[in-house]
Design an enzyme around this catalytic site. Structure first.
Site, PDB file in Angstrom:
ATOM      1  N   CYS A 112       0.813  -1.219   0.000  1.00 42.47           N
ATOM      2  CA  CYS A 112       0.000   0.000   0.000  1.00 42.47           C
ATOM      3  C   CYS A 112       0.845   1.267   0.000  1.00 42.47           C
ATOM      4  CB  CYS A 112      -0.996   0.001   1.151  1.00 42.47           C
ATOM      5  SG  CYS A 112      -0.337  -0.317   2.764  1.00 42.47           S
TER       6      CYS A 112
ATOM      7  N   HIS B   6      -2.965   2.026   6.822  1.00 42.02           N
ATOM      8  CA  HIS B   6      -3.123   2.170   5.380  1.00 42.02           C
ATOM      9  C   HIS B   6      -2.519   3.495   4.922  1.00 42.02           C
ATOM     10  CE1 HIS B   6      -4.686   1.559   1.430  1.00 42.02           C
ATOM     11  NE2 HIS B   6      -5.513   2.590   1.482  1.00 42.02           N
TER      12      HIS B   6
END
Length: 427
Positions: A106, A212
């Protein structure tokens, strides 16, 4: 800022076949969320002239001074449901955006989504070609292209710990079903990492440890939020004539920090990274410009006062300093490489002004040049020192300690000491 150095070698998950793409994407390893790691990563991707720096505050005193080209926000993930019509902006078609299809990638995904929307950036041959070839792809196909790119994967894994690379390979081998890509998990309170184990079981404890990354970048007169797990680019706001793009993104970042930033005990669970122009290159260019200015000044002074008689009119301390101030711990006083595209024209303009100076003006300019060189050298040495620190950290992080540990335990066993040590550890 953490500068980067060459690794002992990029780690590949599959044999070389002569192709830059794999039909089946290899594993992406867990990485540490650290500016130095990401600076090294973008350099390994082939990008020149940029670095990643941690931002201490979104206030103008901390953020605006960096003049970032893009921002990357790492936060404690919670499912932030959005309506699909929010992604229906027709201008989004001009934004390079890839969906995240690979576990544990990510941060690399966020960096690429930002980088490939930056104007006037030297992406290097590999990424430039990748951007042009994938420009007309859908977000899903772009994400697949990232997953299958050996160049991107090797750059990513080259800054990971060997044990994490091995773990990612084992996780991929043991998993045969298609699954939703993960966010980043935090393995402990001091180290944010990407992990393939987040949001799998639906356990609340797992969700709380899920991190994230998403990106923010200006493009086409608007600011965009680029989240690889979302349906597409999300417009943050339009940049008015009286605004900078940071004025537009600042309130959004504050909202994100309040919503996802921590817990009731004040534990901060996010960090903000800025993609900025290289400080080393800027400091190096500053000293290189002063080297050339000194040469031009002394050439003119020698013509006006042949034989170096002008030196008797200079400050003795600055005259002594001039013999060493243009050397650094990694380079001598000779002209070195330059980085800015406008460097040549700026130096030429300065030399034209020097050519028109009187003797008094030349002596004054020479004194100023030496004084400014002292400050420029100090700034450059600071960047060199930080680069050396990161080089050491990178070497320690990417070194494989497993053979040493195995041999050490074997020696303990051969000497009959292992069993006693195990008993002591249990007592």
């Amino acid at each position: 800022m953490k500068a980067s150095t060459s690794a002992t070698g990029a780690i590949s998950q599959s044999p070389r076949t002569g192709s830059e793409h794999d039909l089946i994407g290899g594993a992406f390893a867990v990485l540490e969320s650290d500016p130095g790691v990401f600076t090294t990563l973008i350099e390994r991707l082939g990008v020149r002239g940029l670095e990643v720096e941690e931002v201490l505050s979104v206030d103008s005193w901390a953020l605006d001074v960096l003049s970032p080209r893009g921002l990357i926000f790492c936060f404690l993930w919670h499912n932030d449901q959005r309506r699909r019509e929010e992604f229906a902006d027709p201008d989004a078609a001009d934004v390079w955006f890839a969906h995240q299809l690979s576990d544990d990638a990510c941060a690399t995904q966020a960096i690429l989504n930002v980088l490939l929307n930056c104007d006037d950036v030297d992406l290097g041959e590999e990424l430039m070609s990748f951007r042009e070839e994938s420009r007309e792809f859908t977000g899903v196909i772009k994400g697949l292209a990232i997953s299958n790119s050996r160049h991107i994967r090797e750059a990513h894994n080259s800054v990971a710990r060997p044990i994490d690379v091995e773990g990612s390979i084992h996780a991929q081998v043991s998993t045969f079903s298609f699954k939703q890509p993960s966010a980043t998990t935090k393995s402990n309170k001091k180290r944010k990492t990407f992990s393939s184990k987040s949001r799998r079981s639906g356990d609340k404890a797992d969700e709380e440890e899920s991190f994230h990354f998403l990106g923010y970048v200006p493009s086409g007169g608007k600011v965009w939020e680029l989240d690889g797990l979302s349906a597409g680019p999300l417009e943050v706001g339009e940049i008015l004539d009286t605004q900078t793009w940071l004025d537009v993104v600042r309130p959004v970042l504050r909202t994100k920090m309040q919503k996802f930033g921590g817990d009731s005990e004040g534990d901060i669970r996010f960090n903000l990274l800025a993609l900025v122009d290289s400080k080393y290159e800027r400091c190096s260019d500053a000293l290189e410009a002063l080297k050339r200015e000194r040469i031009a000044l002394e050439r003119q002074l020698d013509q006006l006062k042949p034989g170096g008689d002008w030196k008797s009119l200079c400050d003795p301390g600055l005259l002594a300093l001039s013999r060493s101030v243009f050397s650094t711990s990694v380079a001598g006083p000779e002209k070195g490489p330059t980085y800015s595209k406008s460097f040549g024209s700026q130096v030429m303009d300065r030399q034209v002004k020097i050519f028109r100076m009187t003797e008094t003006e030349l002596l004054s300019a020479w004194h100023t040049c030496i004084q400014e060189a002292k400050s420029a050298k100090a700034s450059l040495e600071m960047e060199i020192s930080r680069a050396k620190t990161v080089a050491a950290e990178n070497a320690k992080r990417t070194h494989n300690y497993t053979p040493f540990i195995q041999e050490y335990i074997r020696c303990l066993s051969n000497e009959g000491m292992l069993e006693d040590l195990l008993k002591q550890s249990k007592s």
